[in-house]
Design an enzyme around this catalytic site. Sequence first.
Site, PDB file in Angstrom:
ATOM      1  N   ASP A 161      -4.416  21.300  29.399  1.00 31.37           N
ATOM      2  CA  ASP A 161      -3.300  20.575  28.771  1.00 31.37           C
ATOM      3  C   ASP A 161      -2.998  21.172  27.390  1.00 31.37           C
ATOM      4  O   ASP A 161      -1.842  21.344  27.007  1.00 31.37           O
ATOM      5  CB  ASP A 161      -3.661  19.092  28.643  1.00 31.37           C
ATOM      6  CG  ASP A 161      -4.189  18.541  29.956  1.00 31.37           C
ATOM      7  OD1 ASP A 161      -3.408  18.444  30.910  1.00 31.37           O
ATOM      8  OD2 ASP A 161      -5.402  18.259  30.045  1.00 31.37           O
ATOM      9  N   HIS A 189      -7.167  13.259  30.771  1.00 31.74           N
ATOM     10  CA  HIS A 189      -6.464  14.328  31.504  1.00 31.74           C
ATOM     11  C   HIS A 189      -5.670  13.656  32.610  1.00 31.74           C
ATOM     12  O   HIS A 189      -6.094  13.605  33.777  1.00 31.74           O
ATOM     13  CB  HIS A 189      -7.457  15.343  32.073  1.00 31.74           C
ATOM     14  CG  HIS A 189      -6.780  16.319  32.992  1.00 31.74           C
ATOM     15  ND1 HIS A 189      -5.862  17.238  32.552  1.00 31.74           N
ATOM     16  CD2 HIS A 189      -6.852  16.491  34.337  1.00 31.74           C
ATOM     17  CE1 HIS A 189      -5.414  17.944  33.579  1.00 31.74           C
ATOM     18  NE2 HIS A 189      -5.988  17.501  34.676  1.00 31.74           N
TER      19      HIS A 189
HETATM   20  P1  NAD Z   1     -10.198  22.708  46.252  1.00 32.58           P
HETATM   21  O1  NAD Z   1     -10.059  21.626  47.259  1.00 32.58           O
HETATM   22  O2  NAD Z   1      -9.537  24.023  46.470  1.00 32.58           O
HETATM   23  O3  NAD Z   1     -11.730  23.000  46.025  1.00 32.58           O
HETATM   24  C1  NAD Z   1     -12.647  21.969  45.849  1.00 32.58           C
HETATM   25  C2  NAD Z   1     -13.930  22.439  46.472  1.00 32.58           C
HETATM   26  O4  NAD Z   1     -14.918  21.477  46.149  1.00 32.58           O
HETATM   27  C3  NAD Z   1     -13.840  22.528  47.997  1.00 32.58           C
HETATM   28  O5  NAD Z   1     -14.234  23.833  48.401  1.00 32.58           O
HETATM   29  C4  NAD Z   1     -14.808  21.461  48.474  1.00 32.58           C
HETATM   30  O6  NAD Z   1     -15.493  21.843  49.660  1.00 32.58           O
HETATM   31  C5  NAD Z   1     -15.743  21.351  47.287  1.00 32.58           C
HETATM   32  N1  NAD Z   1     -16.430  20.072  47.165  1.00 32.58           N
HETATM   33  C6  NAD Z   1     -15.970  18.846  47.476  1.00 32.58           C
HETATM   34  N2  NAD Z   1     -16.929  17.924  47.257  1.00 32.58           N
HETATM   35  C7  NAD Z   1     -17.998  18.605  46.788  1.00 32.58           C
HETATM   36  C8  NAD Z   1     -19.307  18.221  46.403  1.00 32.58           C
HETATM   37  N3  NAD Z   1     -19.691  16.947  46.460  1.00 32.58           N
HETATM   38  N4  NAD Z   1     -20.151  19.175  45.967  1.00 32.58           N
HETATM   39  C9  NAD Z   1     -19.775  20.465  45.916  1.00 32.58           C
HETATM   40  N5  NAD Z   1     -18.570  20.900  46.306  1.00 32.58           N
HETATM   41  C10 NAD Z   1     -17.693  19.974  46.727  1.00 32.58           C
HETATM   42  O7  NAD Z   1      -9.801  22.080  44.833  1.00 32.58           O
HETATM   43  P2  NAD Z   1      -9.464  22.845  43.473  1.00 32.58           P
HETATM   44  O8  NAD Z   1      -8.033  23.152  43.450  1.00 32.58           O
HETATM   45  O9  NAD Z   1     -10.462  23.928  43.246  1.00 32.58           O
HETATM   46  O10 NAD Z   1      -9.674  21.660  42.424  1.00 32.58           O
HETATM   47  C11 NAD Z   1     -10.958  21.143  42.162  1.00 32.58           C
HETATM   48  C12 NAD Z   1     -10.847  19.922  41.260  1.00 32.58           C
HETATM   49  O11 NAD Z   1     -10.334  20.283  39.980  1.00 32.58           O
HETATM   50  C13 NAD Z   1      -9.905  18.826  41.768  1.00 32.58           C
HETATM   51  O12 NAD Z   1     -10.479  17.575  41.507  1.00 32.58           O
HETATM   52  C14 NAD Z   1      -8.656  19.011  40.921  1.00 32.58           C
HETATM   53  O13 NAD Z   1      -7.886  17.842  40.859  1.00 32.58           O
HETATM   54  C15 NAD Z   1      -9.312  19.363  39.612  1.00 32.58           C
HETATM   55  N6  NAD Z   1      -8.459  19.986  38.590  1.00 32.58           N
HETATM   56  C16 NAD Z   1      -8.693  19.630  37.310  1.00 32.58           C
HETATM   57  C17 NAD Z   1      -7.945  20.200  36.288  1.00 32.58           C
HETATM   58  C18 NAD Z   1      -8.192  19.830  34.844  1.00 32.58           C
HETATM   59  O14 NAD Z   1      -7.420  20.302  34.000  1.00 32.58           O
HETATM   60  N7  NAD Z   1      -9.184  19.035  34.485  1.00 32.58           N
HETATM   61  C19 NAD Z   1      -6.963  21.139  36.600  1.00 32.58           C
HETATM   62  C20 NAD Z   1      -6.763  21.498  37.927  1.00 32.58           C
HETATM   63  C21 NAD Z   1      -7.526  20.911  38.922  1.00 32.58           C
HETATM   64  C1  LMR Z   2      -3.633  19.696  36.709  1.00 30.56           C
HETATM   65  O1  LMR Z   2      -3.527  19.236  35.570  1.00 30.56           O
HETATM   66  O2  LMR Z   2      -3.042  20.745  37.058  1.00 30.56           O
HETATM   67  C2  LMR Z   2      -4.485  19.001  37.724  1.00 30.56           C
HETATM   68  O3  LMR Z   2      -5.327  18.101  37.116  1.00 30.56           O
HETATM   69  C3  LMR Z   2      -3.634  18.459  38.807  1.00 30.56           C
HETATM   70  C4  LMR Z   2      -3.843  17.013  39.133  1.00 30.56           C
HETATM   71  O4  LMR Z   2      -4.557  16.753  40.113  1.00 30.56           O
HETATM   72  O5  LMR Z   2      -3.280  16.177  38.426  1.00 30.56           O
END
Ligand code: NAD
Ligand code: LMR
Length: 335
Positions: A161, A189
């Site tokens: 962000d 977030h």
């Molecule tokens: P994704 O679905 O591509 O990958 C997530 C992975 O986590 C999958 O491979 C899944 O098998 C694995 N997983 C699920 N439960 C698990 C567990 N208990 N232990 C280990 N592995 C596990 O998702 P992504 O796009 O890589 O996003 C991951 C997370 O990050 C999501 O929650 C998304 O919303 C979050 N995210 C946060 C931000 C931020 O700014 N904080 C930004 C983008 C995404």
């Molecule tokens: C983002 O900020 O791109 C992610 O956290 C997306 C979401 O799941 O809100």
Amino acid sequence: MSTKKAVRIAITGAAGQIGYQLAFRIASGQLFGKDQSIILQLIEITPAIEALKGVAMELDDCSFDTLDKIIVTDKLEIGFKDINYAFLVGAKPRTADIERKDLLLGNAKIFSEQGKSLNMFADNNVKVLVVGNPANTNALIARENAPNIDPKNFTAMTRLDHNRAKAQIAIKTNAHVSEIKKMIIWGNHSATQYPDISYCVKRKRGPISIHEEKIIELVNQEWYREKFIPLVQQRGTEIIKARGASSAASAASAAIDHMRDWVQGTSDNDWVSMGVASDGSYSISEGVVFSYPVICNNGEYSIIKNLDIDEFSNDKIGLTNNELREERSAVEELL
Ligand code: NAD
Ligand code: LMR
């Protein structure tokens, strides 16, 4: 070959979109530099282990100088064993039709289990960054389940962000993003986060002096309140709509920025935003994981204190604080 003793870095969800970016960037030395050896401890759920083995094969194929060893596992007692750094990414991501709050309970259980395992198996000084959403409350849950680890060591990612907000200000003020300093993201977030430009400056280094301009004097209030704030708050949703999947490369990049600055320090009279345990500063409920402006030095972060907060900012900070308190109440039985 790298010269320093190897550090152990765990990534959960390592076969996912973010994990696939993060693992390669860390292994190639983009986190701690070219003279730091790394042992990567990659963790996935059992159905994704085959995919994770493929990631490990590709990591081998990169022949990174900085990568000493890769561990692939679906067991937290192996994945978290003796780790110095944890990137907790694995969680169910939001899709276009799901609000973040609906993810809360499903993902909360993952983070209570991971908190307990970090407590048992990780190095006591482990630094933890929670990326998986809802990141702030997941970090709170993990922290509360790890009584032997300093609560300060559990953080949540709002750096994406922060970076998004800086990029928009740079575009608007015709600056390079590196010239934009002292951005603040307050709170969660989520769509209640408050990107605050009250202290933000455009800093240009001339041959003999530094020239600073206040961003609030370069952009008009209406644009700031009606366009900029909602744009940053909704950026994640917009990316999901555009890509059909949540942000991944930018999230991995922000995760590297967060951990690197925490460990190696912030520089250049600048601040970064980190979700950290509230110490009550700015009347935020103590203990919730709240994004504050911080500086980092010697592996420790410190919240920037005693900033004057005007009424507009105070209201916005209050809203995001309320949301975090509600999230905390919703997961109370896991704390
Ligand atoms: P994704 O679905 O591509 O990958 C997530 C992975 O986590 C999958 O491979 C899944 O098998 C694995 N997983 C699920 N439960 C698990 C567990 N208990 N232990 C280990 N592995 C596990 O998702 P992504 O796009 O890589 O996003 C991951 C997370 O990050 C999501 O929650 C998304 O919303 C979050 N995210 C946060 C931000 C931020 O700014 N904080 C930004 C983008 C995404
Ligand atoms: C983002 O900020 O791109 C992610 O956290 C997306 C979401 O799941 O809100």
